[in-house]
Enzyme design. Structure first.
Site, PDB file in Angstrom:
ATOM      1  CD  GLN A  63      -2.559   1.138   2.712  1.00  0.00           C
ATOM      2  OE1 GLN A  63      -2.081   0.585   3.699  1.00  0.00           O
ATOM      3  NE2 GLN A  63      -3.746   1.709   2.721  1.00  0.00           N
ATOM      4  N   GLY A  64       0.724   2.101  -1.019  1.00  0.00           N
ATOM      5  CA  GLY A  64       1.500   3.338  -1.083  1.00  0.00           C
ATOM      6  C   GLY A  64       0.629   4.546  -0.774  1.00  0.00           C
ATOM      7  CE1 TYR A  65      -4.054   3.937  -0.400  1.00  0.00           C
ATOM      8  CE2 TYR A  65      -5.188   4.820   1.507  1.00  0.00           C
ATOM      9  CZ  TYR A  65      -5.230   4.168   0.301  1.00  0.00           C
ATOM     10  OH  TYR A  65      -6.431   3.763  -0.199  1.00  0.00           O
ATOM     11  CB  SER A  66       2.112   7.293   4.870  1.00  0.00           C
ATOM     12  OG  SER A  66       1.004   6.898   5.604  1.00  0.00           O
ATOM     13  CB  SER A  95       3.049  -2.968   5.278  1.00  0.00           C
ATOM     14  OG  SER A  95       2.468  -1.988   6.081  1.00  0.00           O
ATOM     15  CD  GLU A 144      -4.894   0.447   6.258  1.00  0.00           C
ATOM     16  OE1 GLU A 144      -5.267   1.452   5.650  1.00  0.00           O
ATOM     17  OE2 GLU A 144      -3.751   0.282   6.686  1.00  0.00           O
ATOM     18  CD  GLU A 165      -4.239  10.255  19.001  1.00  0.00           C
ATOM     19  OE1 GLU A 165      -3.718   9.647  18.046  1.00  0.00           O
ATOM     20  OE2 GLU A 165      -4.095   9.893  20.178  1.00  0.00           O
TER      21      GLU A 165
END
Lengths: 380, 399
Positions: free
Chosen positions: B131-134, B166, B249, B384
């Site tokens: 997964q390429g998100y952040s 990951s 997710e 949060e």
């Protein structure tokens, strides 16, 4: 076990919610409190609830009941909990009524249950004593065998709705030591029996409770529920059912207190904006929401487990009571806090929810007590 | 319900006949599972056979349609398969983000061509996804991401850096969020893109964590050419896809840490651990304070599992994961962290080992697992952020 409401339960919930909105707003509870007239609830409304079939939900059809279970009753109790309705479901239907249903002979059931289901008769269960806290086996009140049957002496405390009850089920020790589960017997006594005295107690939730003092009360052999000495297991079973009931009520009252608080967060303006836009309050509101959701699952599971006579039923009852106790205290404390100064006033209704939550928390065992019971049942 | 019971008997019979004997009781945690892919490592030949057998039956992704490699089962039927696997102590044949994240997303948003290309390979464990998100500048504020994709003919050219990908070093493909419109409002200039990591210009560097392990990587894109047919949904419509995938997710994370996790043996694992370190008193765990904390953790685990079940029972009407998955993600990860901390506290000084003599191997593993668990309330959207989502989308509190 399916953790969704059936279609019938959904309809029942709707009917009960409408009833509470129309007939039992918190203003009614305030009026009952201020008037201070016994029995602290409305006999007329109780008969109406009996007419709707709610009083008879967990009793067999031959007795005028609905032959349904705790999962159904919980739906009604949750709705009543939203309005803080003080009518005697716990005392009559769940404590006294279930003791007769589960422990009584055919004759005792026939003599009591039809009148109970129709709303004409009220019961109470006297089990708590000075110093017993939540230990159901810790009973000092003694019943000595005598010619007529049994002679009972002792003092019970905080007996719910004892002042209005026509009959009181009294837990007394016929054998064994102070904390033995064996040797406890339950007696079904008329509230008017000589030697039985009811002394009202005032508690923070303004509901009816009383000390029941017994001085050489003579009970007949036929007044025992089940076999003499075997009442300990019966008492635990009955209190487990009532515990599910009080959990359902807590679920209703915490949901209502939370929704009122949410509405306040959206309308109360400080610093030129609604206070609900502040992240400090948003996060605490979200945590309350989560607590309520977890509580709801636990209550639904406990009610269904008892209805299905699941081997896990006791664990689930303790899981529900532990969870609901913590959640109801958290949610109602936050409700008062987030209302700010107005939440501290008697004029505002939100304090009523906090008071009832505290009483419910300390009824039938608090969260720590039920965690300990859960651990014991799970073998640690 | 009778149909389900018939199915249950059939499933049990089939599993007994087809599961390799050595497989029972192995690979019961998600980390120990088979993640598949071109670089897949199997702990045994039987583990490989187990994957192939189950994939052929469509039971690596039981609810997916048959034409894509699934078995076309309803959620209730799939639950029966899962329950029978658990009952026979058989591990899931395959785990990973293909099954839990990109697969469901392609079923919802993908083109027929994309589904046919990717889903069967996921089911057979041939391709492993990450997964390429952040990004370094886009953590909780994910929409601030800055990896650029510029149109060049029928390709997008991708340049930038992803972080916290990951297992990127063991993966074959990545689903990534890239910025295709730098002028539009930040959520409206993002595209959801499938990228073959074998493409020229992709490089990966593992990140060492406080636990000493490196489950995460930095992934760099330097002028990587990606065909336009790898865009999921439309150009600049990636944020909607991204949010739906985050829902999958969060359910997956809740499953791994809470509701759906397979249990090793019966009874309270925490209580068993406490018996080892603090002993028994009158048949009960000796320390009443620890006992209470154990009961609290166990009860919370129970209540979470019941809530996951209640949500599933309510979702049978075909409802997709919504904002309530934030509740599961929050609760499951906070609880998992608490359980790991409690384990260390139960072990006492024996919970302090890093490596070497004086500590049992399971003690060292427990300590590393605690350190790793600290990330649970950060990854996949911090606690949060989950509370923000609940406050906004469930409770309707104002911005």
């Amino acid at each position: 076990m399916n953790l969704a409401l059936t279609e019938d339960q959904g309809l029942l919930a709707k009917t009960a919610a409408d009833f509470v909105a129309e007939r039992s707003p918190v203003a009614r509870v305030r009026k009952l409190r201020d008037e201070k007239t016994p029995p602290g609830f409305s006999r007329d409304l109780w008969r109406e609830m009996a007419g709707l079939g709610w009083v008879g939900i967990p009793f067999p059809e031959w007795a005028g009941g609905a032959g349904m279970g705790l999962a159904d009753l919980a739906v009604v109790l949750e709705a009543l909990g939203r309005g803080l309705a003080p009518e005697p479901f716990l005392s009559s239907v769940l404590l006294g009524g279930q003791a007769v249903l589960l422990g009584g002979s055919d004759a005792q059931r026939k003599a009591v249950l039809p009148a109970l289901c129709s709303g004409d008769r009220l019961l109470a269960l006297a089990f708590q004593e000075d110093g017993s806290r939540y230990d159901l086996n810790r009973i000092v009140t003694r019943a000595e065998a005598c010619d007529a049957g049994w002679r009972i002496s002792g003092r019970k405390i905080q007996v719910l709705d004892a002042g209005a009850a026509d009959q009181v089920v009294v837990a007394a020790r016929t054998a064994g030591g102070e904390r033995d589960s064996v040797g406890i017997s339950l007696f079904l006594l008329s509230a008017k029996i000589p030697g039985l005295r009811v002394r009202p107690q005032q508690r923070i939730d303004s509901r009816s409770a009383a000390m029941v003092e017994l001085e050489s009360v003579v009970a007949g052999h036929d007044d025992v529920l089940g076999e003499p000495g075997s009442g300990g297991a019966l008492l635990e079973q009955v209190v487990d059912r009532a515990t599910v009931g009080v959990c359902a009520e807590m679920l209703g009252l915490m949901t209502e207190a939370f929704e009122r608080t949410l509405a306040y967060l959206k309308t109360r303006v400080q610093f030129g904006v609604p206070i609900g836009s502040f992240q400090a309050l948003k996060h605490r509101a979200a945590l309350c929401f989560i607590e309520i959701e977890l509580s709801r699952s636990a209550v639904m599971a406990a009610a269904r487990a008892v209805d299905e006579d699941s081997p896990e039923a006791q664990q689930l009852v303790s899981a529900a009571k532990a969870r609901c106790s913590d959640a109801a205290i958290r949610v109602t404390n936050e409700a008062v806090q987030m209302h700010g100064g107005i939440g501290m006033t008697d004029e505002h209704d939100i304090g009523f929810f906090m008071k009832r939550a505290r009483v419910a928390e300390l009824t039938f065992g608090d969260a720590a007590w039920h965690r300990d019971r859960y651990a014991r049942l799970e073998g640690y | 319900m009778a149909d389900l019971e018939t199915l249950r008997a059939e499933v049990a019979t089939w599993l007994r006949a087809n599961a390799p004997a050595s497989i029972a009781g192995t690979m019961l945690t998600n980390d120990e599972g088979i993640w598949g892919g071109r670089k897949a490592v199997f702990p045994s030949l039987d583990a490989k056979r187990w994957l192939e057998t189950m994939a052929a039956r469509g039971w690596t992704a039981p609810t997916w349609p048959r034409e894509y490699g699934g078995a076309g089962l309803s959620p209730d039927e799939a639950k029966v398969v899962q329950q029978e696997l658990a009952r026979l102590r058989l591990p899931p044949p395959l785990v990973g983000f293909g099954l839990t994240m990109i697969g469901p997303t392609l079923l919802q948003f993908g083109t027929e061509e994309q589904r046919r290309e990717h889903l069967p390979k996921i089911c057979r464990g041939e391709i492993r996804w990450c997964q390429g998100y952040s990004e370094p500048g886009a953590g909780s504020d994910l929409a601030a991401l800055d990896t650029r994709a510029v149109l060049d003919g029928d390709h997008l050219v991708v340049t930038g850096q992803k972080v916290w990908t990951s297992y990127a070093d063991e993966s074959d493909w990545i689903f990534a969020l890239v910025r295709t419109d730098p002028i539009a409002k930040k959520q409206e200039g993002i595209t959801f893109l499938l990228i073959d990591m074998a493409s020229p210009g992709v490089s990966v560097r593992p990140i060492r964590l406080i636990s000493g392990a490196s489950p995460f990587c930095e992934t760099y894109f330097d002028g990587v050419r990606v065909p336009l047919r790898n865009v999921v949904s439309k150009m600049n419509a990636g944020w909607t896809v991204a949010k739906a995938l985050l829902g999958h997710e969060r359910s997956m994370i809740a499953d791994v840490f809470g509701g759906g996790a397979p249990r090793k043996g019966k009874g309270s694992a925490l209580a068993a651990l406490a018996r080892r370190y603090v002993g028994d008193e009158n048949g009960r765990v000796g320390d009443p304070v620890l006992r209470d904390q154990i009961a609290q953790a166990d009860l919370d685990t129970k209540c979470l599992a019941l809530t996951v079940q209640r949500s599933r029972d309510a979702m049978k009407a075909g409802h997709r994961p919504g904002p309530e998955t934030s509740m599961f993600k929050y609760t499951a990860t906070e609880l998992n962290e608490r359980r790991h901390e409690l384990m260390i506290r139960i072990a006492g000084p024996q919970g302090l080992g890093w490596e070497g003599e004086g500590f049992a191997s399971d003690e060292l593993a427990m300590t590393r697992a605690w350190l790793r668990s600290r990330g649970n309330s950060i990854e996949g959207g911090t606690s949060e952020i989950q509370l923000n989502v609940i406050a906004k989308r469930v409770l309707g509190l104002p911005d």
